[in-house]
Motif scaffolding. Structure first.
Motif, PDB file in Angstrom:
ATOM      1  N   LEU A 114       0.834  -1.209   0.000  1.00  0.00           N
ATOM      2  CA  LEU A 114       0.000   0.000   0.000  1.00  0.00           C
ATOM      3  C   LEU A 114       0.865   1.254   0.000  1.00  0.00           C
ATOM      4  CD1 LEU A 114      -2.915   1.178   0.374  1.00  0.00           C
ATOM      5  CD2 LEU A 114      -2.484   1.126   2.832  1.00  0.00           C
ATOM      6  N   LYS A 115       0.386   2.282  -0.686  1.00  0.00           N
ATOM      7  CA  LYS A 115       0.958   3.614  -0.529  1.00  0.00           C
ATOM      8  C   LYS A 115      -0.168   4.630  -0.675  1.00  0.00           C
ATOM      9  CE  LYS A 115       2.478   4.543  -5.298  1.00  0.00           C
ATOM     10  NZ  LYS A 115       3.643   4.902  -6.139  1.00  0.00           N
ATOM     11  N   PHE A 116       0.042   5.817  -0.101  1.00  0.00           N
ATOM     12  CA  PHE A 116      -0.963   6.875  -0.136  1.00  0.00           C
ATOM     13  C   PHE A 116      -0.566   7.938  -1.147  1.00  0.00           C
ATOM     14  CE2 PHE A 116      -1.440   4.973   4.044  1.00  0.00           C
ATOM     15  CZ  PHE A 116      -2.819   4.915   4.207  1.00  0.00           C
ATOM     16  N   LEU A 123       2.027   8.618   7.036  1.00  0.00           N
ATOM     17  CA  LEU A 123       1.389   7.723   6.083  1.00  0.00           C
ATOM     18  C   LEU A 123       2.426   6.872   5.356  1.00  0.00           C
ATOM     19  CD1 LEU A 123      -1.375  10.050   4.600  1.00  0.00           C
ATOM     20  CD2 LEU A 123      -1.595   8.294   6.373  1.00  0.00           C
ATOM     21  N   LYS A 124       3.602   7.426   5.110  1.00  0.00           N
ATOM     22  CA  LYS A 124       4.674   6.644   4.498  1.00  0.00           C
ATOM     23  C   LYS A 124       5.113   5.506   5.415  1.00  0.00           C
ATOM     24  CE  LYS A 124       6.785  10.072   1.411  1.00  0.00           C
ATOM     25  NZ  LYS A 124       8.031  10.810   1.087  1.00  0.00           N
ATOM     26  N   VAL A 125       5.244   5.806   6.709  1.00  0.00           N
ATOM     27  CA  VAL A 125       5.612   4.770   7.672  1.00  0.00           C
ATOM     28  C   VAL A 125       4.511   3.718   7.757  1.00  0.00           C
ATOM     29  CG1 VAL A 125       6.065   4.302  10.117  1.00  0.00           C
ATOM     30  CG2 VAL A 125       7.092   6.302   9.011  1.00  0.00           C
ATOM     31  N   ASN A 126       3.278   4.177   7.826  1.00  0.00           N
ATOM     32  CA  ASN A 126       2.117   3.287   7.886  1.00  0.00           C
ATOM     33  C   ASN A 126       2.118   2.318   6.706  1.00  0.00           C
ATOM     34  OD1 ASN A 126      -0.369   2.151   8.363  1.00  0.00           O
ATOM     35  ND2 ASN A 126      -1.477   4.068   8.474  1.00  0.00           N
ATOM     36  N   TRP A 128       4.618   1.448   4.793  1.00  0.00           N
ATOM     37  CA  TRP A 128       5.818   0.603   4.737  1.00  0.00           C
ATOM     38  C   TRP A 128       5.571  -0.760   5.363  1.00  0.00           C
ATOM     39  CZ3 TRP A 128       9.169  -1.616   8.347  1.00  0.00           C
ATOM     40  CH2 TRP A 128      10.376  -2.071   7.841  1.00  0.00           C
ATOM     41  N   PHE A 129       4.766  -0.804   6.417  1.00  0.00           N
ATOM     42  CA  PHE A 129       4.526  -2.065   7.128  1.00  0.00           C
ATOM     43  C   PHE A 129       3.691  -3.048   6.319  1.00  0.00           C
ATOM     44  CE2 PHE A 129       5.706   0.565  10.779  1.00  0.00           C
ATOM     45  CZ  PHE A 129       6.531  -0.324  11.474  1.00  0.00           C
ATOM     46  N   THR A 130       3.021  -2.585   5.267  1.00  0.00           N
ATOM     47  CA  THR A 130       2.141  -3.486   4.515  1.00  0.00           C
ATOM     48  C   THR A 130       2.916  -4.472   3.658  1.00  0.00           C
ATOM     49  OG1 THR A 130       1.892  -1.933   2.654  1.00  0.00           O
ATOM     50  CG2 THR A 130       0.302  -1.760   4.471  1.00  0.00           C
ATOM     51  N   ARG A 131       4.232  -4.359   3.609  1.00  0.00           N
ATOM     52  CA  ARG A 131       5.034  -5.325   2.846  1.00  0.00           C
ATOM     53  C   ARG A 131       5.128  -6.670   3.554  1.00  0.00           C
ATOM     54  NH1 ARG A 131      10.084  -2.567   1.597  1.00  0.00           N
ATOM     55  NH2 ARG A 131       8.700  -0.753   1.691  1.00  0.00           N
ATOM     56  N   PHE A 132       4.779  -6.689   4.839  1.00  0.00           N
ATOM     57  CA  PHE A 132       4.904  -7.914   5.620  1.00  0.00           C
ATOM     58  C   PHE A 132       3.614  -8.730   5.559  1.00  0.00           C
ATOM     59  CE2 PHE A 132       7.735  -4.802   7.703  1.00  0.00           C
ATOM     60  CZ  PHE A 132       8.943  -5.428   7.421  1.00  0.00           C
ATOM     61  N   ASN A 133       3.766 -10.055   5.561  1.00  0.00           N
ATOM     62  CA  ASN A 133       2.618 -10.954   5.481  1.00  0.00           C
ATOM     63  C   ASN A 133       2.056 -11.198   6.881  1.00  0.00           C
ATOM     64  OD1 ASN A 133       0.680 -12.723   4.630  1.00  0.00           O
ATOM     65  ND2 ASN A 133       2.089 -14.167   3.664  1.00  0.00           N
ATOM     66  N   VAL A 134       1.491 -10.128   7.439  1.00  0.00           N
ATOM     67  CA  VAL A 134       0.944 -10.144   8.797  1.00  0.00           C
ATOM     68  C   VAL A 134      -0.511  -9.701   8.723  1.00  0.00           C
ATOM     69  CG1 VAL A 134       1.144  -9.189  11.127  1.00  0.00           C
ATOM     70  CG2 VAL A 134       3.211  -9.627   9.771  1.00  0.00           C
ATOM     71  N   LYS A 193      -9.388  10.877   3.565  1.00  0.00           N
ATOM     72  CA  LYS A 193     -10.013  10.679   4.873  1.00  0.00           C
ATOM     73  C   LYS A 193      -9.038  11.008   6.004  1.00  0.00           C
ATOM     74  CE  LYS A 193     -12.817   7.267   5.145  1.00  0.00           C
ATOM     75  NZ  LYS A 193     -13.369   5.888   5.240  1.00  0.00           N
ATOM     76  N   TYR A 194      -7.760  10.670   5.803  1.00  0.00           N
ATOM     77  CA  TYR A 194      -6.745  11.005   6.811  1.00  0.00           C
ATOM     78  C   TYR A 194      -6.588  12.510   6.937  1.00  0.00           C
ATOM     79  CZ  TYR A 194      -5.015   6.242   7.555  1.00  0.00           C
ATOM     80  OH  TYR A 194      -4.905   4.920   7.917  1.00  0.00           O
ATOM     81  N   LEU A 195      -6.540  13.199   5.815  1.00  0.00           N
ATOM     82  CA  LEU A 195      -6.335  14.639   5.846  1.00  0.00           C
ATOM     83  C   LEU A 195      -7.549  15.366   6.422  1.00  0.00           C
ATOM     84  CD1 LEU A 195      -4.603  15.058   2.361  1.00  0.00           C
ATOM     85  CD2 LEU A 195      -3.541  14.813   4.623  1.00  0.00           C
ATOM     86  N   GLU A 196      -8.747  14.833   6.189  1.00  0.00           N
ATOM     87  CA  GLU A 196      -9.962  15.451   6.730  1.00  0.00           C
ATOM     88  C   GLU A 196     -10.089  15.250   8.238  1.00  0.00           C
ATOM     89  OE1 GLU A 196     -12.910  15.081   2.804  1.00  0.00           O
ATOM     90  OE2 GLU A 196     -13.167  13.744   4.530  1.00  0.00           O
ATOM     91  N   ASN A 197      -9.658  14.090   8.714  1.00  0.00           N
ATOM     92  CA  ASN A 197      -9.842  13.746  10.124  1.00  0.00           C
ATOM     93  C   ASN A 197      -8.609  13.996  10.994  1.00  0.00           C
ATOM     94  OD1 ASN A 197     -12.589  12.110  10.596  1.00  0.00           O
ATOM     95  ND2 ASN A 197     -11.827  11.652   8.533  1.00  0.00           N
ATOM     96  N   GLY A 198      -7.476  14.282  10.348  1.00  0.00           N
ATOM     97  CA  GLY A 198      -6.216  14.378  11.079  1.00  0.00           C
ATOM     98  C   GLY A 198      -5.511  13.036  10.981  1.00  0.00           C
ATOM     99  N   VAL A 199      -4.284  13.035  10.468  1.00  0.00           N
ATOM    100  CA  VAL A 199      -3.599  11.793  10.118  1.00  0.00           C
ATOM    101  C   VAL A 199      -3.424  10.867  11.316  1.00  0.00           C
ATOM    102  CG1 VAL A 199      -1.425  10.825   9.272  1.00  0.00           C
ATOM    103  CG2 VAL A 199      -2.432  12.814   8.130  1.00  0.00           C
ATOM    104  N   ILE A 200      -2.796  11.366  12.368  1.00  0.00           N
ATOM    105  CA  ILE A 200      -2.526  10.514  13.527  1.00  0.00           C
ATOM    106  C   ILE A 200      -3.816  10.215  14.294  1.00  0.00           C
ATOM    107  CG2 ILE A 200      -1.273  10.359  15.717  1.00  0.00           C
ATOM    108  CD1 ILE A 200       0.966  11.978  14.414  1.00  0.00           C
ATOM    109  N   SER A 201      -4.708  11.203  14.359  1.00  0.00           N
ATOM    110  CA  SER A 201      -5.981  11.003  15.043  1.00  0.00           C
ATOM    111  C   SER A 201      -6.791   9.894  14.380  1.00  0.00           C
ATOM    112  CB  SER A 201      -6.780  12.309  15.038  1.00  0.00           C
ATOM    113  OG  SER A 201      -8.062  12.117  15.590  1.00  0.00           O
TER     114      SER A 201
END
Length: 249
Positions: A114-116, A123-126, A128-134, A193-201
């Motif tokens: 995934l990328k945004f 969001l880049k860090v978020n 990055w983790f999608t490369r793992f089969n978890v 949706k992240y930008l409307e609601n606040g990324v970390i929030s």
């Protein structure tokens, strides 16, 4: 055996860009046996009209909600490979060729990374983790491919799921012995949706919903939490009224 791919897109009020997405899929699938199915959940904008101007097949789902809509699209599909794609996602170049190659190499289910469409560091860090089969980092925005045989074995998506239907499906696919692969390319999804609601929030609120899901809260309870914490006009509390599940987890 010839491999036909059915791309299934659930929609609700996506009229402003669904025709462009269909055009992109066709561009990426030149030379492949591919059909595009749009499963609409009762859009009140021009979504249906836009789809009818294309070569895609329009399916009108009797229920609103991604799980039910994806099942409605799968029921109409004639391919032996199903690819489920969110309407606000942008697939990478030749993505269906990657899916076909994965299936031919023995993988009967999988997704992309995934990328945004935003350069926000979180969001880049978020992504990055999608490369793992978890399982915890499996999201519908990554797309999902599954062979028709395996999909039918599982019974399909849960009709009664409004939230986390994709994660539940991936977990159940693996319970049925899926040989799951995370492909190296990335599916681009909207950061709106992240930008409307606040990324970390927003990420915190998604975690709260996810945690309540694993505590066993019902879909109605999860949707109530969602509506309280997240700005979103497409999901309403009445969407989570009790429905019969197609399959049990």
């Amino acid at each position: 055996m010839d491999n036909k791919i059915s791309v299934i897109i659930p929609t609700y009020n996506e009229g402003d860009h669904i025709a462009n997405l269909i055009s992109e899929i066709k561009r990426h699938s030149v030379g492949l046996d591919c059909e595009i199915i749009v499963a609409d959940g009762g859009s009140i904008d021009e979504t249906a009209e836009s789809v009818l101007t294309t070569t895609a097949t329009l399916v009108r789902s009797s229920q609103k909600g991604r799980g039910a809509q994806l099942n409605a699209g799968a029921e109409k599909a004639t391919g032996n490979i199903l690819f489920f794609l969110h309407a606000d996602s942008q697939p990478p170049e030749r993505f269906l060729y990657d899916v076909l190659e994965a299936v031919k190499s023995g993988h009967n289910a999988g997704c992309f990374r995934l990328k945004f469409d935003s350069n926000h560091w979180f969001l880049k860090v978020n992504a990055w983790f999608t490369r793992f089969n978890v399982n915890a980092v499996r999201f519908g925005d990554q797309g999902l491919f599954v062979t028709r045989e395996l999909f039918d074995q599982t019974g399909g998506y849960r009709n009664d799921y409004i939230l986390l239907e994709d994660q539940e499906m991936v977990i159940r696919l693996k319970k049925f012995g899926a040989r799951f692969k995370v492909l190296k390319k990335s599916m681009t999804t909207s950061a709106r949706k992240y930008l409307e609601n606040g990324v970390i929030s927003l990420q915190l609120n998604f975690f709260i919903i996810w945690w309540n899901y694993y505590l066993g809260k019902s879909q109605a309870e999860l949707v109530k939490i969602y509506k309280k914490r997240i700005l979103d006009t497409k999901i309403q509390e009445e969407d989570a009224t009790p429905k019969e599940a197609l399959a049990k987890p």
